[in-house]
Motif scaffolding. Structure first.
Motif, PDB file in Angstrom:
ATOM      1  N   LYS A  89       0.829  -1.210   0.000  1.00 20.31           N
ATOM      2  CA  LYS A  89       0.000   0.000   0.000  1.00 20.31           C
ATOM      3  C   LYS A  89       0.861   1.256   0.000  1.00 20.31           C
ATOM      4  N   MET A  90       1.980   1.214   0.746  1.00 23.31           N
ATOM      5  CA  MET A  90       2.868   2.371   0.767  1.00 23.31           C
ATOM      6  C   MET A  90       3.445   2.655  -0.618  1.00 23.31           C
ATOM      7  N   TRP A  91       3.849   1.610  -1.312  1.00 23.99           N
ATOM      8  CA  TRP A  91       4.407   1.821  -2.651  1.00 23.99           C
ATOM      9  C   TRP A  91       3.316   2.162  -3.670  1.00 23.99           C
ATOM     10  N   GLY A  92       2.111   1.694  -3.444  1.00 23.33           N
ATOM     11  CA  GLY A  92       1.001   2.136  -4.282  1.00 23.33           C
ATOM     12  C   GLY A  92       0.722   3.616  -4.093  1.00 23.33           C
ATOM     13  N   ALA A  93       0.816   4.073  -2.833  1.00 22.55           N
ATOM     14  CA  ALA A  93       0.645   5.499  -2.566  1.00 22.55           C
ATOM     15  C   ALA A  93       1.775   6.307  -3.193  1.00 22.55           C
ATOM     16  N   VAL A 128      15.846   5.313  -5.636  1.00 23.25           N
ATOM     17  CA  VAL A 128      16.748   5.396  -4.486  1.00 23.25           C
ATOM     18  C   VAL A 128      16.115   4.761  -3.249  1.00 23.25           C
ATOM     19  N   LEU A 129      14.804   4.956  -3.061  1.00 19.24           N
ATOM     20  CA  LEU A 129      14.124   4.342  -1.918  1.00 19.24           C
ATOM     21  C   LEU A 129      14.186   2.823  -2.015  1.00 19.24           C
ATOM     22  N   ASN A 130      14.015   2.288  -3.216  1.00 17.68           N
ATOM     23  CA  ASN A 130      14.127   0.853  -3.419  1.00 17.68           C
ATOM     24  C   ASN A 130      15.497   0.344  -2.979  1.00 17.68           C
ATOM     25  N   MET A 131      16.556   0.999  -3.427  1.00 20.54           N
ATOM     26  CA  MET A 131      17.901   0.566  -3.055  1.00 20.54           C
ATOM     27  C   MET A 131      18.173   0.793  -1.563  1.00 20.54           C
ATOM     28  N   HIS A 132      17.617   1.875  -1.024  1.00 19.25           N
ATOM     29  CA  HIS A 132      17.791   2.171   0.401  1.00 19.25           C
ATOM     30  C   HIS A 132      17.180   1.069   1.264  1.00 19.25           C
ATOM     31  N   LEU A 133      15.991   0.587   0.895  1.00 23.09           N
ATOM     32  CA  LEU A 133      15.329  -0.455   1.672  1.00 23.09           C
ATOM     33  C   LEU A 133      16.024  -1.807   1.527  1.00 23.09           C
ATOM     34  N   LYS A 134      16.760  -1.984   0.454  1.00 23.20           N
ATOM     35  CA  LYS A 134      17.519  -3.226   0.252  1.00 23.20           C
ATOM     36  C   LYS A 134      18.946  -3.120   0.793  1.00 23.20           C
ATOM     37  N   ASN A 135      19.284  -1.975   1.386  1.00 18.82           N
ATOM     38  CA  ASN A 135      20.642  -1.733   1.897  1.00 18.82           C
ATOM     39  C   ASN A 135      21.698  -1.860   0.800  1.00 18.82           C
ATOM     40  N   HIS A 155      21.394   9.170   4.436  1.00 23.70           N
ATOM     41  CA  HIS A 155      20.021   8.799   4.090  1.00 23.70           C
ATOM     42  C   HIS A 155      19.706   9.349   2.695  1.00 23.70           C
ATOM     43  N   LYS A 156      19.858   8.535   1.686  1.00 21.29           N
ATOM     44  CA  LYS A 156      19.745   9.006   0.306  1.00 21.29           C
ATOM     45  C   LYS A 156      18.334   9.452  -0.097  1.00 21.29           C
ATOM     46  N   PRO A 157      17.245   8.771   0.331  1.00 17.67           N
ATOM     47  CA  PRO A 157      15.912   9.294  -0.007  1.00 17.67           C
ATOM     48  C   PRO A 157      15.692  10.711   0.526  1.00 17.67           C
ATOM     49  N   ASN A 158      16.174  10.992   1.752  1.00 16.18           N
ATOM     50  CA  ASN A 158      16.075  12.355   2.282  1.00 16.18           C
ATOM     51  C   ASN A 158      16.835  13.344   1.407  1.00 16.18           C
ATOM     52  N   GLN A 159      17.947  12.889   0.886  1.00 12.64           N
ATOM     53  CA  GLN A 159      18.762  13.758   0.047  1.00 12.64           C
ATOM     54  C   GLN A 159      18.021  14.130  -1.241  1.00 12.64           C
ATOM     55  N   LYS A 274      10.121  -2.960 -10.471  1.00  9.42           N
ATOM     56  CA  LYS A 274       9.051  -2.805 -11.454  1.00  9.42           C
ATOM     57  C   LYS A 274       8.182  -1.592 -11.135  1.00  9.42           C
ATOM     58  N   ILE A 275       7.876  -1.392  -9.854  1.00 11.51           N
ATOM     59  CA  ILE A 275       7.060  -0.243  -9.461  1.00 11.51           C
ATOM     60  C   ILE A 275       7.817   1.056  -9.729  1.00 11.51           C
ATOM     61  N   ALA A 276       9.121   1.075  -9.417  1.00 11.79           N
ATOM     62  CA  ALA A 276       9.926   2.271  -9.670  1.00 11.79           C
ATOM     63  C   ALA A 276       9.988   2.575 -11.162  1.00 11.79           C
ATOM     64  N   GLU A 277      10.072   1.538 -11.971  1.00 12.76           N
ATOM     65  CA  GLU A 277      10.093   1.741 -13.424  1.00 12.76           C
ATOM     66  C   GLU A 277       8.752   2.279 -13.917  1.00 12.76           C
ATOM     67  N   THR A 278       7.671   1.822 -13.321  1.00 12.67           N
ATOM     68  CA  THR A 278       6.340   2.345 -13.668  1.00 12.67           C
ATOM     69  C   THR A 278       6.244   3.832 -13.344  1.00 12.67           C
ATOM     70  N   ILE A 279       6.778   4.224 -12.191  1.00 12.37           N
ATOM     71  CA  ILE A 279       6.784   5.636 -11.812  1.00 12.37           C
ATOM     72  C   ILE A 279       7.583   6.458 -12.820  1.00 12.37           C
ATOM     73  N   ARG A 280       8.724   5.945 -13.223  1.00 10.30           N
ATOM     74  CA  ARG A 280       9.558   6.670 -14.198  1.00 10.30           C
ATOM     75  C   ARG A 280       8.808   6.879 -15.508  1.00 10.30           C
ATOM     76  N   LYS A 281       8.155   5.850 -16.002  1.00 10.75           N
ATOM     77  CA  LYS A 281       7.418   5.968 -17.261  1.00 10.75           C
ATOM     78  C   LYS A 281       6.261   6.956 -17.132  1.00 10.75           C
ATOM     79  N   ASN A 282       5.542   6.877 -16.006  1.00 15.29           N
ATOM     80  CA  ASN A 282       4.413   7.788 -15.792  1.00 15.29           C
ATOM     81  C   ASN A 282       4.862   9.243 -15.738  1.00 15.29           C
TER      82      ASN A 282
END
Length: 288
Positions: A89-93, A128-135, A155-159, A274-282
């Motif tokens: 749900k968070m990534w859908g938001a 960046v959030l995707n990579m941050h959550l995967k360390n 904290h790269k997402p904050n950056q 896949k979700i991050a790629e969808t965001i990029r295309k949108n």
């Protein structure tokens, strides 16, 4: 995440993939089969226990504890799934908020350079959030022509969020957007940080150790005592029965372990790339 057709029953039954718990449990199931065979041989051949032996009554304990272990596993699985679903749900938001921010940027901004920068920064946040959550290691050079600030930010997402906010604030000072527009854009950026915080809460707050350890110990001792009582009813057939019971109980625990952290690289984790790629295309479709 594994894509599948839920209506294909036979493919579920007769096909095995790398996310199947059966493969992971094969060594332990082999050990339990040997253990059950030894107990069966001892009771039938060596000790030659009679039907009147009190060992037969161990099944009473299994009947009483079966309900308890089922409640524990149901709660464990539901708790893990809740974490998985909240992450989704968070990534859908994040998808929706990225679209909203891109639409507002596309309408409010007139400078092509500003649009081009936002076209890169908005989807960069999801990547960046995707990579941050995967360390994972994150390079500061996200684009060829835009290098973010140096290493004092861990904290790269904050950056990324700070970079977007700094540029939005500069546009307000330059008169490119109004104060009301600044407030709208700030709210969208705040939602990005809220989503990041919720994902970090899921990732950094695992199921309490004592609870998880107790369930594993409970399953182990429950299964290890099964052969003693059921040899009288099943004979050597107790071997496949005990192995199957262990497979069912341990599989539920393994599934819960896998999905309680939905941001990893396990087969059933969320498809963040896949979700991050969808965001990029949108975003690229909306800002032009």
């Amino acid at each position: 995440m594994i894509s599948y057709d839920p209506k294909e029953w036979f493919s579920f039954i007769f096909q095995f993939h790398k996310g199947d718990t059966f493969r992971k449990l094969i060594p332990i199931m082999a050990g339990i089969a040997v253990y059950s065979g030894i107990i069966a041989w001892l009771e039938i051949e060596y000790w030659q226990l009679s039907e009147t032996s009190h060992v037969k009554n161990i099944t009473v304990m299994h009947a009483m504890l079966g309900f308890v272990i089922s409640l524990l596993l149901v709660f464990r699985t539901n708790t893990a799934y809740d974490r998985w679903w909240e992450g989704r749900k968070m990534w859908g938001a994040l998808v929706n908020n990225s679209r909203n921010l891109a639409i507002k940027m596309a309408v409010m901004l007139k400078d092509p350079a500003d649009k081009e920068l936002m076209k890169k920064l908005i989807p960069a946040y999801a990547s960046v959030l995707n990579m941050h959550l995967k360390n994972a290691d994150i390079s500061h050079e996200l684009f060829d022509d835009a290098i973010l600030a140096a290493d004092h930010y861990n904290h790269k997402p904050n950056q990324i969020a700070k970079t977007i906010m700094a540029r939005v604030n500069d546009m307000y000072k330059e008169g490119k957007i109004t104060g009301d527009q600044l407030i709208l854009l700030t709210e969208e950026l705040r939602s990005f940080l809220d989503i990041c915080g919720a994902c970090e809460r899921i990732k950094n707050t695992p199921i309490p150790y004592s609870y998880s350890a107790f369930i594993k110990k409970f399953i182990f001792f429950y299964v290890m005592t099964l052969p003693f009582g059921y040899v009288f009813q099943l004979g050597y057939y107790v071997i496949p029965v005990v192995v199957f019971i262990f497979y069912v109980l341990a599989s539920l625990e393994l599934i819960a372990e896998e999905i309680e952290d939905p941001f990893g690289t396990d087969p059933n984790d969320l498809p963040l790339e896949k979700i991050a790629e969808t965001i990029r295309k949108n975003v690229e479709e909306l800002i032009y």
